[in-house]
Design an enzyme around this catalytic site. Structure first.
Site, PDB file in Angstrom:
ATOM      1  CG  HIS A 164     -13.609 -22.483  49.294  1.00 20.11           C
ATOM      2  ND1 HIS A 164     -14.068 -22.310  50.552  1.00 20.11           N
ATOM      3  CD2 HIS A 164     -13.422 -23.607  49.203  1.00 20.11           C
ATOM      4  CE1 HIS A 164     -14.331 -23.643  50.987  1.00 20.11           C
ATOM      5  NE2 HIS A 164     -14.063 -24.285  50.010  1.00 20.11           N
ATOM      6  CE1 TYR A 165     -14.700 -14.249  49.293  1.00 23.05           C
ATOM      7  CE2 TYR A 165     -16.031 -13.864  47.682  1.00 23.05           C
ATOM      8  CZ  TYR A 165     -15.592 -13.479  48.985  1.00 23.05           C
ATOM      9  OH  TYR A 165     -16.598 -12.972  49.803  1.00 23.05           O
ATOM     10  CB  THR A 166      -8.204 -16.380  48.443  1.00 22.02           C
ATOM     11  OG1 THR A 166      -8.212 -15.508  47.658  1.00 22.02           O
ATOM     12  CG2 THR A 166      -7.680 -17.797  47.816  1.00 22.02           C
ATOM     13  CD  GLU A 182     -10.063 -20.813  49.721  1.00 22.11           C
ATOM     14  OE1 GLU A 182     -10.480 -20.096  49.019  1.00 22.11           O
ATOM     15  OE2 GLU A 182     -10.412 -21.342  50.848  1.00 22.11           O
ATOM     16  CG  HIS A 207     -17.233 -22.111  51.737  1.00 22.09           C
ATOM     17  ND1 HIS A 207     -16.342 -21.325  52.438  1.00 22.09           N
ATOM     18  CD2 HIS A 207     -17.770 -23.139  52.821  1.00 22.09           C
ATOM     19  CE1 HIS A 207     -16.287 -21.849  53.571  1.00 22.09           C
ATOM     20  NE2 HIS A 207     -16.789 -22.872  53.869  1.00 22.09           N
ATOM     21  CG  ASP A 256     -16.157 -18.483  50.063  1.00 23.51           C
ATOM     22  OD1 ASP A 256     -17.155 -18.527  50.827  1.00 23.51           O
ATOM     23  OD2 ASP A 256     -15.450 -19.315  49.852  1.00 23.51           O
TER      24      ASP A 256
HETATM   25 ZN   LIG Z   1     -14.723 -20.581  51.558  1.00 19.95          ZN
END
Ligand SMILES: [Zn+2]
Length: 286
Positions: free
Chosen positions: A61-63, A126, A168, A178
């Site tokens: 993921h990215y935040t 993340e 994600h 993301d």
């Molecule tokens: Zn995510």
């Protein structure tokens, strides 16, 4: 030459490291699953994996928030109902928030290869990046190196196959972008993390798009579903199909993310399928 000349050649001494929030007072510090985690900031948000499901997927993921501290607070504070096993900072530090044995809450409504409790079968990472809504910067090299090292360790410890290191957006294509098309999946693959083939070149071609309704669309949907994407096989190029194609492009053909299944997209998908381990193809087809 002074002593100072020898100071940390790879580190920009003018920039201070992001201070991390202190662990919440009543949360018990646990032993990290990996020695490369520099900090443990326990999250209050986790549970047990359903039916004792052993994780065999890594989800990246990215935040998607303006700064790392805000993201860490969001992922660790009780009541937000979100968490991840790990957070990788821009400077490459790795923070563990949930023990790998537990079920972190990062995937939301999602599906892959017929399974829809993605939190129970995955380990969530993340990656600190502001994301598409906040300017979407490039991922720094040292951060990518940290993600690679972390993933390699998890893959070895948990026997996660390369084709189950996913975005994600792969498992929730209608809701999520993301870690996005700037995430360097090719570099990851060069270091043995993730399934990747060289994308087929983009050439002028008609392409399947919204409104197309024929056997070619059915074939595309079957191929995407065989790879793992949750897409209904209807023969109609509807919004859901366009969203899955967009997710596919973000991950596997990032040079052009437009939701149109052109020749390059179709050829890249076919060569990915052809390079899956044999037993995976057999299971998916049966
Ligand atoms: Zn995510």
């Amino acid at each position: 030459m002074t002593l100072g000349s020898f100071a940390s050649p790879g580190i920009d001494s003018k920039r201070r490291a992001t201070p991390l929030p202190r662990p919440i007072a009543n949360m018990k510090i646990f032993t990290p699953d990996t020695s490369i985690a520099s900090d443990v900031i326990p999250s209050a948000n986790f549970g047990e994996r359903n039916k004792g499901r052993v994780p065999d997927m890594v989800l990246l993921h990215y935040t998607g928030m303006p700064d790392a501290q805000g993201a860490i607070a969001q992922l660790c504070t009780a009541g937000t109902d979100v968490s991840a096993h790990y957070i990788v900072l821009e400077d490459g530090r790795i923070v563990q928030c949930v023990p790998e044995a537990k079920r972190a809450w990062h995937a939301g409504v999602a599906s892959w290869a017929g399974e829809d409790d993605i939190n129970s079968c995955s380990i969530g990472i993340e990656i600190v990046n502001r994301g598409h809504d906040w300017g979407y910067p490039e991922y720094p090299l040292r951060q990518v190196a940290a993600v690679i090292a972390l993933c390699r360790g998890i893959m070895l410890r948990r026997n996660v196959p390369s084709h189950r290191v996913l975005a994600h957006s792969d498992v929730a294509p209608s809701r999520k972008k993301d870690p996005g098309e700037k995430f360097p999946w090719h570099s990851m693959a060069n270091s043995g993390v993730g399934h990747w083939v060289q994308p087929a070149p983009i050439v002028r071609s008609e392409g399947l798009k919204i409104g197309t309704d024929n056997d070619a669309v059915r074939g595309l949907q079957q191929a995407l579903a065989r790879y793992g994407y949750g897409v209904p096989v209807t023969g109609k190029y509807d919004t859901a199909t366009m969203e899955v194609v967009t997710a596919f492009q973000r991950h596997f053909r990032p040079a052009k993310v437009d939701g149109v299944a052109d020749h390059s997209t179709l050829a890249t998908l076919q060569s990915l399928l052809a390079s899956l381990p044999v037993e995976t193809t057999a299971v998916a087809a049966g």
